[in-house]
Write a protein that holds these residues in place. Structure first.
Motif, PDB file in Angstrom:
ATOM      1  N   ALA A 275       0.820  -1.208   0.000  1.00 51.30           N
ATOM      2  CA  ALA A 275       0.000   0.000   0.000  1.00 51.30           C
ATOM      3  C   ALA A 275       0.856   1.262   0.000  1.00 51.30           C
ATOM      4  O   ALA A 275       0.537   2.246  -0.681  1.00 51.30           O
ATOM      5  CB  ALA A 275      -0.922  -0.002   1.222  1.00 51.30           C
ATOM      6  N   GLN A 276       1.954   1.228   0.721  1.00 51.19           N
ATOM      7  CA  GLN A 276       2.797   2.412   0.866  1.00 51.19           C
ATOM      8  C   GLN A 276       3.668   2.664  -0.367  1.00 51.19           C
ATOM      9  O   GLN A 276       3.888   3.811  -0.775  1.00 51.19           O
ATOM     10  CB  GLN A 276       3.695   2.248   2.095  1.00 51.19           C
ATOM     11  CG  GLN A 276       4.491   3.474   2.505  1.00 51.19           C
ATOM     12  CD  GLN A 276       3.608   4.596   3.019  1.00 51.19           C
ATOM     13  OE1 GLN A 276       3.291   5.517   2.265  1.00 51.19           O
ATOM     14  NE2 GLN A 276       3.201   4.518   4.281  1.00 51.19           N
ATOM     15  N   PHE A 277       4.184   1.589  -0.993  1.00 52.75           N
ATOM     16  CA  PHE A 277       5.135   1.736  -2.101  1.00 52.75           C
ATOM     17  C   PHE A 277       4.639   1.114  -3.404  1.00 52.75           C
ATOM     18  O   PHE A 277       5.409   0.998  -4.357  1.00 52.75           O
ATOM     19  CB  PHE A 277       6.476   1.076  -1.734  1.00 52.75           C
ATOM     20  CG  PHE A 277       7.211   1.764  -0.627  1.00 52.75           C
ATOM     21  CD1 PHE A 277       8.069   2.821  -0.891  1.00 52.75           C
ATOM     22  CD2 PHE A 277       7.056   1.349   0.690  1.00 52.75           C
ATOM     23  CE1 PHE A 277       8.755   3.456   0.127  1.00 52.75           C
ATOM     24  CE2 PHE A 277       7.745   1.971   1.724  1.00 52.75           C
ATOM     25  CZ  PHE A 277       8.597   3.030   1.443  1.00 52.75           C
ATOM     26  N   GLY A 278       3.373   0.734  -3.465  1.00 53.58           N
ATOM     27  CA  GLY A 278       2.867   0.043  -4.640  1.00 53.58           C
ATOM     28  C   GLY A 278       2.964   0.838  -5.922  1.00 53.58           C
ATOM     29  O   GLY A 278       2.994   0.264  -7.021  1.00 53.58           O
ATOM     30  N   ASP A 279       3.033   2.184  -5.809  1.00 50.51           N
ATOM     31  CA  ASP A 279       3.120   3.016  -7.011  1.00 50.51           C
ATOM     32  C   ASP A 279       4.547   3.459  -7.317  1.00 50.51           C
ATOM     33  O   ASP A 279       4.768   4.229  -8.254  1.00 50.51           O
ATOM     34  CB  ASP A 279       2.217   4.246  -6.866  1.00 50.51           C
ATOM     35  CG  ASP A 279       2.568   5.085  -5.646  1.00 50.51           C
ATOM     36  OD1 ASP A 279       3.363   4.612  -4.800  1.00 50.51           O
ATOM     37  OD2 ASP A 279       2.042   6.210  -5.528  1.00 50.51           O
ATOM     38  N   VAL A 280       5.532   2.977  -6.548  1.00 48.99           N
ATOM     39  CA  VAL A 280       6.927   3.308  -6.822  1.00 48.99           C
ATOM     40  C   VAL A 280       7.469   2.342  -7.868  1.00 48.99           C
ATOM     41  O   VAL A 280       7.291   1.125  -7.760  1.00 48.99           O
ATOM     42  CB  VAL A 280       7.780   3.259  -5.539  1.00 48.99           C
ATOM     43  CG1 VAL A 280       9.267   3.485  -5.864  1.00 48.99           C
ATOM     44  CG2 VAL A 280       7.306   4.310  -4.542  1.00 48.99           C
ATOM     45  N   HIS A 281       8.133   2.884  -8.861  1.00 45.15           N
ATOM     46  CA  HIS A 281       8.606   2.125 -10.021  1.00 45.15           C
ATOM     47  C   HIS A 281       9.321   0.838  -9.616  1.00 45.15           C
ATOM     48  O   HIS A 281      10.248   0.862  -8.817  1.00 45.15           O
ATOM     49  CB  HIS A 281       9.549   3.023 -10.827  1.00 45.15           C
ATOM     50  CG  HIS A 281      10.033   2.417 -12.107  1.00 45.15           C
ATOM     51  ND1 HIS A 281       9.197   1.840 -13.029  1.00 45.15           N
ATOM     52  CD2 HIS A 281      11.299   2.311 -12.618  1.00 45.15           C
ATOM     53  CE1 HIS A 281       9.901   1.428 -14.065  1.00 45.15           C
ATOM     54  NE2 HIS A 281      11.175   1.686 -13.837  1.00 45.15           N
ATOM     55  N   ARG A 282       8.866  -0.273 -10.156  1.00 40.66           N
ATOM     56  CA  ARG A 282       9.467  -1.610 -10.050  1.00 40.66           C
ATOM     57  C   ARG A 282       9.260  -2.302  -8.690  1.00 40.66           C
ATOM     58  O   ARG A 282       9.535  -3.491  -8.564  1.00 40.66           O
ATOM     59  CB  ARG A 282      10.973  -1.597 -10.360  1.00 40.66           C
ATOM     60  CG  ARG A 282      11.315  -1.258 -11.804  1.00 40.66           C
ATOM     61  CD  ARG A 282      12.825  -1.419 -12.025  1.00 40.66           C
ATOM     62  NE  ARG A 282      13.237  -1.074 -13.379  1.00 40.66           N
ATOM     63  CZ  ARG A 282      13.246  -1.900 -14.407  1.00 40.66           C
ATOM     64  NH1 ARG A 282      12.843  -3.151 -14.249  1.00 40.66           N
ATOM     65  NH2 ARG A 282      13.641  -1.494 -15.601  1.00 40.66           N
ATOM     66  N   LEU A 283       8.811  -1.596  -7.666  1.00 41.10           N
ATOM     67  CA  LEU A 283       8.788  -2.208  -6.341  1.00 41.10           C
ATOM     68  C   LEU A 283       7.660  -3.218  -6.135  1.00 41.10           C
ATOM     69  O   LEU A 283       7.842  -4.230  -5.446  1.00 41.10           O
ATOM     70  CB  LEU A 283       8.701  -1.136  -5.257  1.00 41.10           C
ATOM     71  CG  LEU A 283      10.006  -0.449  -4.847  1.00 41.10           C
ATOM     72  CD1 LEU A 283       9.764   0.479  -3.662  1.00 41.10           C
ATOM     73  CD2 LEU A 283      11.084  -1.460  -4.503  1.00 41.10           C
TER      74      LEU A 283
END
Length: 424
Positions: A275-283
């Protein structure tokens, strides 16, 4: 054997034996402590590592990057070691830098990593922490690593040297006498607490989550490295050797607060990170493939460098009568730094080399203490600017990407370009 033969043999052994043999206790069996033990053994010091863990775990740690300066220091300590390390890791071949969403390609401040061997003499090498620990340990003689020993305190020994007291979980506590002691026991060093007493580390206002998953070329090209940054969050992943892919996710406290997400609202840390980093590239696909129990979380922190206002080394335990105890610190225990420049382990390898070089040939108590003080000055004056630059870069990457890129490029040659002559 006739009496005369025994006498001749005794005389010959006496003449060939070293006039003085130093004994050194190294507190901490991490990368810096093991490198230090290798270096001290190389210059003829009977060095032993005391590690509080009951075993050296093959799953310990995550991943790290070895830069040319760190590899050069290790090669100067033991020229057999670096080929073994390179075999276990993977040289960086390609670097990608993007905005957090991956839509904007950003300049790569490191430049083409394939130029490293020709420009700096060594590659940019990524490796699993536990594999590097295993290589460093394998170069030590049997019995040099003593497990299950946690430092309690040290005290000056009448007549010179130090008495080191250890707590042991599985057996009675013990004490041993040494000519010198080195604290390589990390950012929360027990020896630093006694020598400096400066309390908790300096919190950087952010958290890192990290792990290792099986390498998959669909996630990252072989030898690839990717960093995405923006809005208080950073995602990083790199190929660290046969079968291993390392990933990490950083977030500032402000970014976490702005997200409105609370870890307590999720069933486990994996779901929270999605939820926190789902929109960060490749993560997202990396987090999805990672078990919750395999994710390590810690606060990002460092230590204030032990220098005065002019940048000169100011070592608290080196003051007073007799120029202080025959004790010193190494690595994170001495100069813990933010990981933004990737110099934590590398600077500790430099320190291991400098310490052994300073102690080479020392035989008396006065010479040992003088060598320790010379090492402390040389090491602190080399790394204090790296500690502060790392702290600045750790903040700038979230606030001003252009400034981050500019300063990263400026620091490169000073960090990576240093070379070391063989200890022997």
């Amino acid at each position: 054997m006739m009496a005369n033969d025994r006498i001749r043999a005794f005389v010959l052994c006496t003449l060939l034996a070293p006039v003085f043999s130093l004994r050194a206790a190294i507190i901490g069996g991490g990368l810096g402590g093991l490198a230090c033990c290798n270096a001290l053994q190389k210059v003829g010091i009977d060095a032993q590592v005391f590690e509080r863990a009951q075993k050296l775990s093959p799953q310990a740690g995550t991943g790290l990057t070895l830069w040319p300066n760190g590899l050069s220091a290790l090669e100067a300590i033991d020229d057999v070691m670096v080929p073994l390390i390179i075999k276990e890791g993977f040289s960086t071949q390609e670097i990608e830098v993007t905005s957090a969403d991956g839509l904007t390609k950003l300049p790569n401040p490191t430049g083409d990593p394939k130029r490293f061997p020709s420009v700096y003499g060594k590659p940019m090498l990524n490796i699993r922490w536990s594999k590097l620990q295993r290589v460093l340990a394998s170069r030590l003689p049997s019995g040099a690593i003593r497990l299950g020993c946690s430092l309690s305190r040290i005290e000056a020994k009448p007549g010179g040297g130090v008495t080191v007291h250890f707590d042991r979980a599985a057996s009675p506590d013990m004490e041993e006498d040494f000519d010198l002691v080195i604290g390589a026991d990390g950012i929360n060093s027990a020896l630093r607490a006694q020598l400096v007493g400066d309390g908790a580390p300096r919190d950087a206002g952010r958290t890192i989550w990290r792990s290792i998953i099986p390498y998959d070329e669909a996630l990252l090209v072989p030898g690839g490295c990717s960093m995405s940054a923006g809005a208080g969050k950073v995602g990083f992943l790199t190929h660290i050797g046969e079968g291993d892919l390392y990933w990490s996710a950083f977030a500032t406290d402000e970014a976490v607060a702005a997200s409105g997400l609370s870890k307590e609202a999720f069933p486990d840390v994996r779901q929270y990170l999605l939820a926190q980093f789902g929109d960060v590239h490749r993560l997202r696909p990396l987090i999805e493939r990672t078990g919750a129990d395999a994710i390590l979380e810690r606060r990002v922190a460092d230590r204030v460098p032990l220098v005065d206002d002019q940048g000169r080394a100011s070592i608290p335990w080196a003051r007073g009568d007799g120029a202080g105890l025959p004790a010193t610190l190494l690595g994170d225990a001495f100069h813990a730094m933010i990981p933004s420049l990737g110099q934590g382990a590398n600077s500790s390898f430099e320190g291991a080399y400098r310490l052994a070089a300073a102690l080479r040939g020392a035989t008396s108590e006065d010479e040992v203490r003088a060598a320790l003080r010379a090492y402390e000055v040389a090491q602190m004056e080399r790394v204090h600017w790296i500690v502060e630059q790392s702290a600045q870069q750790g903040r700038t990457v979230y606030e001003d990407r252009d400034e981050f890129m500019r300063k990263q490029q400026m620091a490169q040659d000073d960090m990576w370009g240093i070379r070391f002559e063989p200890l022997l």
